[in-house]
Scaffold this motif. Structure first.
Motif: not given
Length: 117
Positions: A35-38, A69-70, A79-81
């Protein structure tokens, strides 16, 4: 305690007496790393990725979020939240449905038991 608090405790190893859970913790940490790298690839702070991972709490939910996310490449953190909230709600609904199915089976077994008359 809210979902993020339970996940944070789990990640810190407070519930490590069960050996099976140790494998889940390792997978969760790997999911958090993904998740962090994404999140970083989306141009967001690492802390945001950590917050998403803690909120989601399970490996499956984290994998769904990473795929979102990808593929969708949301333009904003909001939007991600929103997607993270939707994923968590779907998971919670699934858990409730499975509990309901389990207890329906148990009550049916109780009603269909042999009675001494």
């Amino acid at each position: 305690m809210n979902r993020a608090g339970r996940s944070a405790q789990c990640l810190r190893g407070h519930f490590t007496p069960v050996r099976a859970l140790l494998g889940l913790l390792q997978q969760t940490r790997e999911g958090q790393w993904t998740r962090q790298t994404t999140a970083q690839r989306c141009g967001w702070p690492t802390e945001f990725g950590e917050a998403l991972a803690l909120y989601l709490g399970s490996v499956g939910a984290m994998e769904r979020m990473a795929a979102y996310l990808a593929q969708a490449r949301p333009r904003s953190m909001e939007e991600a939240a929103d997607e993270a909230v939707a994923i968590a709600e779907q998971r919670d609904a699934w858990v409730e449905r499975k509990k309901s199915e389990y207890y329906n089976v148990k009550i049916t077994e109780f009603y269909n038991r042999e009675r001494d008359e």
